[in-house]
Design a protein around this motif. Structure first.
Motif, short mmCIF file in Angstrom:
data_model
loop_
_atom_site.label_atom_id
_atom_site.label_comp_id
_atom_site.label_asym_id
_atom_site.label_seq_id
_atom_site.Cartn_x
_atom_site.Cartn_y
_atom_site.Cartn_z
N LYS A 168 1.64 6.47 -7.05
CA LYS A 168 0.57 7.41 -7.45
C LYS A 168 1.06 8.84 -7.31
CE LYS A 168 -3.86 8.02 -8.37
NZ LYS A 168 -4.49 7.56 -9.56
N SER A 169 1.77 9.15 -6.21
CA SER A 169 2.29 10.50 -5.99
C SER A 169 3.31 10.90 -7.04
CB SER A 169 2.94 10.59 -4.61
OG SER A 169 1.98 10.41 -3.61
N SER A 170 4.06 9.91 -7.54
CA SER A 170 5.09 10.24 -8.53
C SER A 170 4.53 10.27 -9.96
CB SER A 170 6.26 9.26 -8.44
OG SER A 170 5.85 7.97 -8.85
N VAL A 213 0.84 -1.20 0.00
CA VAL A 213 0.00 0.00 0.00
C VAL A 213 0.87 1.25 0.00
CG1 VAL A 213 -1.80 1.26 1.24
CG2 VAL A 213 -1.87 -1.23 1.16
N GLY A 214 1.96 1.23 0.75
CA GLY A 214 2.89 2.36 0.74
C GLY A 214 3.53 2.57 -0.62
N LEU A 215 3.90 1.46 -1.28
CA LEU A 215 4.46 1.55 -2.63
C LEU A 215 3.43 2.09 -3.62
CD1 LEU A 215 6.42 -1.83 -2.70
CD2 LEU A 215 7.38 0.47 -2.49
N ALA A 216 2.17 1.68 -3.43
CA ALA A 216 1.10 2.18 -4.30
C ALA A 216 0.92 3.68 -4.13
CB ALA A 216 -0.21 1.43 -4.01
N ARG A 217 0.95 4.12 -2.89
CA ARG A 217 0.79 5.56 -2.62
C ARG A 217 1.94 6.35 -3.23
NH1 ARG A 217 -0.60 7.27 3.37
NH2 ARG A 217 -2.52 6.21 2.72
N ALA A 218 3.17 5.85 -3.07
CA ALA A 218 4.35 6.54 -3.61
C ALA A 218 4.30 6.57 -5.14
CB ALA A 218 5.62 5.86 -3.13
N TYR A 241 -0.24 -8.78 -9.43
CA TYR A 241 -1.36 -7.87 -9.66
C TYR A 241 -0.88 -6.66 -10.45
CZ TYR A 241 -3.31 -10.68 -5.91
OH TYR A 241 -3.74 -11.73 -5.14
N ILE A 242 -1.61 -6.34 -11.50
CA ILE A 242 -1.32 -5.15 -12.30
C ILE A 242 -2.47 -4.17 -12.06
CG2 ILE A 242 -0.90 -4.22 -14.62
CD1 ILE A 242 1.19 -6.29 -13.80
N PHE A 243 -2.12 -2.99 -11.63
CA PHE A 243 -3.10 -1.93 -11.39
C PHE A 243 -2.87 -0.80 -12.38
CE2 PHE A 243 -2.70 -4.07 -7.34
CZ PHE A 243 -3.99 -4.08 -6.84
N ARG A 244 -3.94 -0.11 -12.73
CA ARG A 244 -3.87 1.08 -13.57
C ARG A 244 -4.38 2.25 -12.73
NH1 ARG A 244 -2.81 1.72 -18.70
NH2 ARG A 244 -3.04 -0.46 -19.18
N ALA A 245 -3.74 3.40 -12.89
CA ALA A 245 -4.16 4.58 -12.13
C ALA A 245 -5.58 4.97 -12.52
CB ALA A 245 -3.21 5.75 -12.41
N GLY A 246 -6.37 5.34 -11.53
CA GLY A 246 -7.74 5.76 -11.76
C GLY A 246 -8.73 4.65 -11.55
N ALA A 247 -9.98 4.97 -11.64
CA ALA A 247 -11.06 3.99 -11.43
C ALA A 247 -11.34 3.25 -12.73
CB ALA A 247 -12.31 4.71 -10.96
N PRO A 248 -11.86 2.00 -12.65
CA PRO A 248 -12.20 1.27 -13.87
C PRO A 248 -13.34 1.96 -14.60
CG PRO A 248 -12.92 0.06 -11.92
CD PRO A 248 -12.14 1.24 -11.44
N SER A 249 -13.31 1.88 -15.93
CA SER A 249 -14.36 2.53 -16.71
C SER A 249 -15.65 1.72 -16.65
CB SER A 249 -13.90 2.66 -18.18
OG SER A 249 -13.86 1.39 -18.77
N LEU A 250 -16.77 2.38 -16.94
CA LEU A 250 -18.06 1.70 -16.93
C LEU A 250 -18.12 0.63 -18.00
CD1 LEU A 250 -20.50 4.68 -16.29
CD2 LEU A 250 -19.76 2.93 -14.68
#
Length: 132
Positions: A33-35, A26-31, A113-122
């Motif tokens: 996103k911030s970068s 979670v800390g890596l995810a926050r960092a 797990y692969i995440f993309r920035a932002g919310a998933p589209s409709l």
């Protein structure tokens, strides 16, 4: 001459907790996103396996992930895009004792797990994608 600031016990504990959070998924995810990163890959142990092959073989599992981690990462502004699971063999030991030919394996199932920035589209959510 250098000045050293004395850290009290409370300050050291707080610093240790902050460092532990920064190194956590979670800390890596926050960092990330911030970068300004747009894609994040996290590899997390899901289940530890200890198996013995032979006459009295069996597999013993220890679970370590219940889904709350994925939710916490999504709460940081990431949308889960793709998941894969892999068994990572950590080692094997040949049993040279009573039962010749038995072997013990140890490893873990890891989630990639692969995440993309932002919310998933409709559109994705309606077409079998993930939604909150």
């Amino acid at each position: 001459m250098r000045e050293f600031k004395k850290m009290g016990l409370f300050d050291r504990k707080k610093k240790t907790e902050e460092d532990a959070f920064a190194a956590s998924p979670v800390g890596l995810a926050r960092a990330a996103k911030s970068s300004g990163r747009s894609i994040l890959q996290i590899i997390v142990p899901i289940r530890t396996a200890d198996a013995k092959r032979g006459l009295t073989g069996g597999v013993f599992f220890t679970d370590s992930e219940d889904g709350s981690l994925l939710e916490a990462i999504e709460n940081e502004g990431w949308a889960l895009e793709h998941v894969s699971h892999v068994f990572q063999l950590n080692g094997s030991i040949k049993d040279t004792g009573f039962r010749e030919g038995s072997e013990r394996y140890a490893g873990e199932i890891v989630g990639v797990y692969i995440f993309r920035a932002g919310a998933p589209s409709l559109d994705k959510a309606g077409a079998g994608g993930l939604s909150k």
